[in-house]
Design a protein around this motif. Structure first.
Motif, PDB file in Angstrom:
ATOM      1  N   GLY A   1     -37.059 -88.619   6.020  1.00 32.43           N
ATOM      2  CA  GLY A   1     -35.692 -88.344   5.591  1.00 32.43           C
ATOM      3  C   GLY A   1     -34.864 -89.616   5.621  1.00 32.43           C
ATOM      4  N   GLN A   2     -33.812 -89.611   6.435  1.00 36.07           N
ATOM      5  CA  GLN A   2     -32.945 -90.780   6.552  1.00 36.07           C
ATOM      6  C   GLN A   2     -33.525 -91.846   7.474  1.00 36.07           C
ATOM      7  OE1 GLN A   2     -29.880 -90.997   4.676  1.00 36.07           O
ATOM      8  NE2 GLN A   2     -31.108 -89.366   3.760  1.00 36.07           N
ATOM      9  N   GLY A   3     -34.511 -91.469   8.297  1.00 33.43           N
ATOM     10  CA  GLY A   3     -35.112 -92.445   9.199  1.00 33.43           C
ATOM     11  C   GLY A   3     -35.144 -91.950  10.623  1.00 33.43           C
ATOM     12  N   ILE A   4     -35.137 -92.907  11.584  1.00 36.06           N
ATOM     13  CA  ILE A   4     -35.252 -92.607  13.011  1.00 36.06           C
ATOM     14  C   ILE A   4     -33.905 -92.848  13.686  1.00 36.06           C
ATOM     15  CG2 ILE A   4     -36.430 -93.226  15.161  1.00 36.06           C
ATOM     16  CD1 ILE A   4     -38.794 -94.178  13.468  1.00 36.06           C
ATOM     17  N   LEU A   5     -33.514 -91.965  14.552  1.00 33.34           N
ATOM     18  CA  LEU A   5     -32.247 -92.055  15.279  1.00 33.34           C
ATOM     19  C   LEU A   5     -32.062 -93.438  15.901  1.00 33.34           C
ATOM     20  CD1 LEU A   5     -29.735 -90.701  16.646  1.00 33.34           C
ATOM     21  CD2 LEU A   5     -31.302 -90.040  18.511  1.00 33.34           C
ATOM     22  N   ASP A   6     -30.905 -94.066  15.652  1.00 34.32           N
ATOM     23  CA  ASP A   6     -30.568 -95.380  16.217  1.00 34.32           C
ATOM     24  C   ASP A   6     -29.130 -95.330  16.726  1.00 34.32           C
ATOM     25  OD1 ASP A   6     -30.029 -98.035  16.820  1.00 34.32           O
ATOM     26  OD2 ASP A   6     -31.126 -98.809  15.094  1.00 34.32           O
ATOM     27  N   ILE A   7     -28.999 -95.119  18.027  1.00 37.09           N
ATOM     28  CA  ILE A   7     -27.664 -94.932  18.608  1.00 37.09           C
ATOM     29  C   ILE A   7     -26.849 -96.221  18.554  1.00 37.09           C
ATOM     30  CG2 ILE A   7     -26.441 -94.354  20.743  1.00 37.09           C
ATOM     31  CD1 ILE A   7     -28.831 -92.506  21.411  1.00 37.09           C
ATOM     32  N   ALA A   8     -27.486 -97.360  18.803  1.00 37.31           N
ATOM     33  CA  ALA A   8     -26.755 -98.634  18.762  1.00 37.31           C
ATOM     34  C   ALA A   8     -26.135 -98.849  17.393  1.00 37.31           C
ATOM     35  CB  ALA A   8     -27.687 -99.790  19.114  1.00 37.31           C
ATOM     36  N   ALA A   9     -26.887 -98.551  16.342  1.00 32.88           N
ATOM     37  CA  ALA A   9     -26.354 -98.725  14.989  1.00 32.88           C
ATOM     38  C   ALA A   9     -25.208 -97.760  14.723  1.00 32.88           C
ATOM     39  CB  ALA A   9     -27.463 -98.528  13.966  1.00 32.88           C
ATOM     40  N   ALA A  10     -25.312 -96.539  15.257  1.00 37.22           N
ATOM     41  CA  ALA A  10     -24.240 -95.567  15.052  1.00 37.22           C
ATOM     42  C   ALA A  10     -22.958 -95.985  15.758  1.00 37.22           C
ATOM     43  CB  ALA A  10     -24.686 -94.191  15.544  1.00 37.22           C
TER      44      ALA A  10
ATOM     45  N   THR B   1     -35.288 -88.135  12.213  1.00 40.33           N
ATOM     46  CA  THR B   1     -36.395 -88.010  13.166  1.00 40.33           C
ATOM     47  C   THR B   1     -36.006 -88.637  14.491  1.00 40.33           C
ATOM     48  OG1 THR B   1     -37.422 -90.079  12.426  1.00 40.33           O
ATOM     49  CG2 THR B   1     -38.146 -88.043  11.356  1.00 40.33           C
ATOM     50  N   ALA B   2     -36.668 -88.149  15.563  1.00 42.34           N
ATOM     51  CA  ALA B   2     -36.413 -88.662  16.909  1.00 42.34           C
ATOM     52  C   ALA B   2     -37.664 -88.442  17.749  1.00 42.34           C
ATOM     53  CB  ALA B   2     -35.204 -87.974  17.533  1.00 42.34           C
ATOM     54  N   ARG B   3     -37.704 -89.077  18.897  1.00 43.93           N
ATOM     55  CA  ARG B   3     -38.875 -88.971  19.769  1.00 43.93           C
ATOM     56  C   ARG B   3     -39.033 -87.520  20.244  1.00 43.93           C
ATOM     57  NH1 ARG B   3     -41.572 -92.327  23.604  1.00 43.93           N
ATOM     58  NH2 ARG B   3     -43.412 -91.135  24.275  1.00 43.93           N
ATOM     59  N   GLY B   4     -40.189 -86.933  19.887  1.00 42.49           N
ATOM     60  CA  GLY B   4     -40.473 -85.566  20.320  1.00 42.49           C
ATOM     61  C   GLY B   4     -41.901 -85.403  20.795  1.00 42.49           C
ATOM     62  N   GLU B   5     -42.643 -86.498  20.853  1.00 46.37           N
ATOM     63  CA  GLU B   5     -44.059 -86.433  21.212  1.00 46.37           C
ATOM     64  C   GLU B   5     -44.288 -87.110  22.564  1.00 46.37           C
ATOM     65  OE1 GLU B   5     -48.412 -87.665  19.270  1.00 46.37           O
ATOM     66  OE2 GLU B   5     -46.615 -87.542  18.020  1.00 46.37           O
ATOM     67  N   ARG B   6     -45.017 -86.379  23.465  1.00 47.27           N
ATOM     68  CA  ARG B   6     -45.353 -86.874  24.795  1.00 47.27           C
ATOM     69  C   ARG B   6     -44.094 -87.291  25.561  1.00 47.27           C
ATOM     70  NH1 ARG B   6     -50.420 -87.841  26.097  1.00 47.27           N
ATOM     71  NH2 ARG B   6     -49.888 -89.605  27.431  1.00 47.27           N
ATOM     72  N   ILE B   7     -43.256 -86.300  25.820  1.00 46.26           N
ATOM     73  CA  ILE B   7     -41.999 -86.515  26.529  1.00 46.26           C
ATOM     74  C   ILE B   7     -42.202 -86.230  28.014  1.00 46.26           C
ATOM     75  CG2 ILE B   7     -39.585 -85.833  26.724  1.00 46.26           C
ATOM     76  CD1 ILE B   7     -40.202 -87.169  24.086  1.00 46.26           C
ATOM     77  N   CYS B   8     -41.743 -87.137  28.829  1.00 51.14           N
ATOM     78  CA  CYS B   8     -41.789 -86.959  30.285  1.00 51.14           C
ATOM     79  C   CYS B   8     -40.491 -86.298  30.747  1.00 51.14           C
ATOM     80  CB  CYS B   8     -41.976 -88.310  30.956  1.00 51.14           C
ATOM     81  SG  CYS B   8     -42.029 -88.267  32.765  1.00 51.14           S
ATOM     82  N   CYS B   9     -40.511 -85.328  31.538  1.00 50.72           N
ATOM     83  CA  CYS B   9     -41.645 -84.742  32.237  1.00 50.72           C
ATOM     84  C   CYS B   9     -41.268 -83.299  32.580  1.00 50.72           C
ATOM     85  CB  CYS B   9     -41.950 -85.448  33.548  1.00 50.72           C
ATOM     86  SG  CYS B   9     -42.457 -87.186  33.400  1.00 50.72           S
ATOM     87  N   VAL B  10     -42.260 -82.484  32.845  1.00 54.55           N
ATOM     88  CA  VAL B  10     -42.027 -81.105  33.287  1.00 54.55           C
ATOM     89  C   VAL B  10     -41.566 -81.123  34.747  1.00 54.55           C
ATOM     90  CG1 VAL B  10     -43.141 -78.889  33.761  1.00 54.55           C
ATOM     91  CG2 VAL B  10     -43.688 -80.162  31.657  1.00 54.55           C
ATOM     92  N   TYR B  11     -40.583 -80.254  35.062  1.00 55.01           N
ATOM     93  CA  TYR B  11     -40.080 -80.132  36.424  1.00 55.01           C
ATOM     94  C   TYR B  11     -40.603 -78.839  37.054  1.00 55.01           C
ATOM     95  CZ  TYR B  11     -36.667 -83.963  36.346  1.00 55.01           C
ATOM     96  OH  TYR B  11     -36.059 -85.189  36.324  1.00 55.01           O
ATOM     97  N   GLU B  12     -40.723 -78.867  38.363  1.00 58.07           N
ATOM     98  CA  GLU B  12     -41.063 -77.673  39.132  1.00 58.07           C
ATOM     99  C   GLU B  12     -40.237 -77.706  40.403  1.00 58.07           C
ATOM    100  OE1 GLU B  12     -45.152 -75.402  39.588  1.00 58.07           O
ATOM    101  OE2 GLU B  12     -45.099 -77.182  40.870  1.00 58.07           O
ATOM    102  N   ASN B  13     -39.418 -76.656  40.570  1.00 55.12           N
ATOM    103  CA  ASN B  13     -38.514 -76.602  41.717  1.00 55.12           C
ATOM    104  C   ASN B  13     -37.608 -77.828  41.796  1.00 55.12           C
ATOM    105  OD1 ASN B  13     -39.624 -74.109  42.601  1.00 55.12           O
ATOM    106  ND2 ASN B  13     -41.306 -75.233  43.606  1.00 55.12           N
ATOM    107  N   GLY B  14     -37.142 -78.280  40.638  1.00 56.55           N
ATOM    108  CA  GLY B  14     -36.162 -79.365  40.594  1.00 56.55           C
ATOM    109  C   GLY B  14     -36.724 -80.757  40.701  1.00 56.55           C
ATOM    110  N   VAL B  15     -38.049 -80.918  40.803  1.00 54.59           N
ATOM    111  CA  VAL B  15     -38.645 -82.257  40.873  1.00 54.59           C
ATOM    112  C   VAL B  15     -39.763 -82.347  39.849  1.00 54.59           C
ATOM    113  CG1 VAL B  15     -38.060 -82.575  43.310  1.00 54.59           C
ATOM    114  CG2 VAL B  15     -40.266 -81.569  42.676  1.00 54.59           C
TER     115      VAL B  15
END
Length: 715
Positions: A301-310, A222-236
């Motif tokens: 499943g196996q848990g939440i993504l942890d890059i530091a641990a990897a 699992t990984a963060r997929g809820e309320r992700i910032c942000c939508v872009y319009e014309n590159g901003v």
């Protein structure tokens, strides 16, 4: 450095500890992530210079520019640039192989809720997977879902995994207990190269819309997929302002959890180019942060993504050149008392490999321990010992006995319980006998040969509590000692041969994974010596030499087995002079010089003592004496270690260099002691005044002054 407003706006890097990888230089640079989706906003500054020329529309001939923003948002999560504006992705310097696969016209179809009804055909997805594999992608991100994948898709996935590509697929947004059929079907043929990714919110809780692991626990992350910032319009960043303020647009879905994992995989591929696709998948799954029920479960499943641990070392580490195991928790060296503060600030950079042959830098000097400085007065005044001595010129016996058991009354036969027998144990014993008119022999238990030699030679020396005697010190202590001495009169001279063996007692309690007991015993040592003594009027002179062999240590210092230092040989030369000046005055001096040979390196060490004694000061049987001494100390030299300092991933070989470790301390212990002894009230009284500079040869330790007054009576 990384904690900027851009970083704080980004949802994913903080949740998954990406900074730990960034600080090691991992940014995803040079690694291609294939985004098989609905295209991308190719003009966005977040992707400038990193959309690969091989990017194409695999479902038509429209180019890669989007009709909706799904593909762009997926790409932002994985690889938005670190440019001090907007947001940044997990692998902010990764390259993007954009493969537009939406069926022509479907993304232009707007649904009732304002979204689009993009549709992707299995045939186009299969072409995209094959194309990504053929064009150097290391990761394929499939933020897609639906029914069972076609055989073409399955075959393409199998081919990609066989080529070392990591395939990442979202679990689906139906809120079900298992991944959707598309993700499940791909995982079924993944052979350890596929991960299914579900979504969690900012608190690490499974998102209500996310499909769970179900029976796909072993390949589910699992990984963060809820309320992700942000939508872009014309590159901003797209914002909206009303009377209550200005707002940005957020997006949610397992589609945006998957690219978090894709970015993490890119960081691993860049940092550790030796890793296979299966290695990366295994690492990310095995190092996931536990969530939900303890251990693996059918939700996370196996848990939440942890890059530091990897990125942290996995399994037992080993030296890069010899592959000899060396755990990061191990002590690399435990110094001996004669080395004092020599290890303070020692630096020995080295390269270690984990079980994936990933290279890590470590400083062995940071895990070196100096010898502990013992409080000498406490041991000297121990009151639970009893000394027993008896004998004649032909035979003498002496014992040191633990007196704790003697505090209880005794009357009757010597019949001890197991507990009493342990309490009443003999701590040390010495037996000396004249076996011929010109020959004496002695044996001792838990006592060094030097005391035996002194007894057979008839030496009489003043007793001191603290100050050592110069030639009775080898720089470290032996335990469980057995010793032997034989003296033969040769006219005006005496020849004494001696031998002793015992276990080397470490100067500090180190931690070595190979030693489960972690006792202070650090190997064995044997010593053989010979000395000549003679009287020349008021002068008594002794000259001797001894050889010492340590099987695991170097002058008492223990090196980690991985360093290959397997023992040492030492030669000691001793000189002792005693001069009777008359009227009860006696002068004395002792000096020991040693040379230790190990690993082609020589250490020079020495110890000495100067004595001045006056007998019959206040009465016929008392005496006062002053000693100035230096315990055994390494005066010069060190040890050369051949260590790996660089690991070449291309050749899978190490570059080695010689590192010199100085073992001579900066501190120098000098002890001055004034001691008085006299019979008193049926016992023995003593007083001692001492001052010790640089205790234990540590320059930064406070001087150690002290005074002791003692009266004792032997039973």
């Amino acid at each position: 450095m990384f904690n900027t407003s851009e970083y704080r706006r980004s949802d994913g890097p903080a949740d998954h500890n990406a900074i730990a990888a960034w600080q090691q230089g991992a940014t995803g640079a040079g690694v291609a992530i294939a985004i098989i989706d609905t295209g991308i906003d190719s003009d966005s500054p977040e992707f400038a210079g990193r959309i690969l020329p091989a990017s194409r529309d695999v479902a038509g001939s429209r180019g890669i520019d989007q009709e909706d923003d799904h593909g762009t948002n997926v790409a932002l999560v994985a690889a938005a640039a670190r440019n001090n504006t907007g947001v940044m992705g997990i692998a902010y310097e990764a390259n993007l192989l954009v493969l537009r696969a939406d069926f022509p016209g479907t993304c232009a179809d707007v649904s009732d809720d304002g979204g689009t009804n993009c549709s992707l055909r299995d045939s186009d997805i299969a072409v995209g997977i094959q194309y990504a594999t053929d064009n150097g992608a290391k990761i394929i991100n499939l933020s897609l879902g639906g029914g069972n994948p076609s055989q073409a898709v399955r075959t393409a996935v199998q081919r990609a995994v066989a080529a070392g590509v990591v395939v990442i697929v979202s679990s689906g947004n139906d809120g079900l207990g298992s991944p959707d059929n598309f993700a499940a079907g791909i995982s079924d043929v993944g052979s350890g190269g596929v991960m299914i990714v579900g979504s969690v919110d900012e608190g690490g809780n499974i998102s209500s819309f996310s499909n769970r692991a179900g029976t796909y626990i072993s390949s589910f992350l699992t990984a963060r997929g809820e309320r992700i910032c942000c939508v872009y319009e014309n590159g901003v960043l797209k914002t909206e302002t009303d009377n209550t303020g200005t707002y940005v647009y957020l997006f949610s879905g397992t589609s945006f959890a998957a690219p978090q994992v894709a970015g993490a995989a890119a960081l691993l591929f860049q940092a550790f180019p030796n890793l296979s696709g299966q290695d990366v998948v295994e690492l990310l799954l095995d190092t996931a942060r536990d969530a939900g029920a303890t251990g693996d479960d059918d939700v996370y499943g196996q848990g939440i993504l942890d890059i530091a641990a990897a990125f942290a070392p996995q399994g037992t580490l080993s030296l890069a050149d010899t592959r000899v195991a060396m755990a990061l928790t191990d002590s690399t060296l435990v110094g001996a008392p004669a080395m004092g503060d020599a290890l303070a600030g020692a630096s020995m950079p080295v390269t270690l490999l984990d079980k994936y042959e990933r290279a890590y830098s470590s400083d062995l000097g940071a895990r070196a321990l100096g010898a502990q400085v013992a409080p000498k007065l406490e041991g000297a005044l121990r009151d639970d010992l009893r000394h027993v001595g008896l004998g004649s010129d032909a035979l003498s016996l002496s014992f040191a006995i633990d007196g704790t058991a003697l505090r209880s009354p005794w009357g009757g036969r010597l019949s001890l319980s197991a507990e009493d027998a342990e309490q009443a144990r003999v701590l040390a014993a010495r037996v000396a006998a004249r076996i011929a008119p010109d020959t004496q022999m002695g044996v001792a238990f838990r006592q060094g040969a030097q005391g035996l030699v002194a007894q057979l030679q008839g030496q009489s020396r003043p007793a001191f509590l603290i100050a050592s005697g110069g030639q009775d010190d080898t720089g470290f202590a032996l335990g469980d000692t057995m010793s032997f001495a034989l003296r033969r009169d040769l006219g005006d001279l005496g020849l004494t041969l001696s031998a002793e063996s015992g276990t080397v007692l470490a100067g500090a309690r180190g931690r070595f994974a190979a030693d489960f007991a972690r006792s202070r015993a650090e190997g064995n040592a044997i010593r053989f010596g010979a000395s000549l003594d003679g009287d020349y009027g008021p002068l008594t002179a002794t000259l001797g030499a001894s050889w010492q062999r340590e099987d695991r240590t170097v002058l008492g210092a223990r090196f980690h087995e991985a360093l290959g230092v397997g023992g040492a040989d030492s030669l000691f030369v001793d000189a002792d002079l005693r001069f009777e000046a008359g009227d009860g005055w006696r002068l004395g001096g002792a000096f020991r010089q040693g040379w230790t040979f190990a690993q082609g390196t020589r250490l020079a060490s020495n110890g000495w003592a100067l004595d001045l004694e006056k007998r019959g000061v206040l009465g016929r049987d008392d005496g006062i004496a002053f000693r100035l001494s230096q315990p055994m100390r390494v005066a010069d030299g060190g040890i050369d270690l051949t260590l790996p300092v660089y690991w070449d991933y291309a050749t899978r070989s190490a570059t080695v260099a010689t590192r010199s470790l100085a073992l001579a301390p900066t501190g120098r212990e000098i002890t001055g002691e004034l001691a008085w002894r006299s019979p008193f009230l049926g016992g023995n009284a003593s007083a001692s005044l001492f001052y010790r500079t640089d205790p234990g040869h540590y320059a930064d330790l406070r001087d150690d002054p002290g005074v002791a007054i003692r009266w004792s009576r032997e039973f």
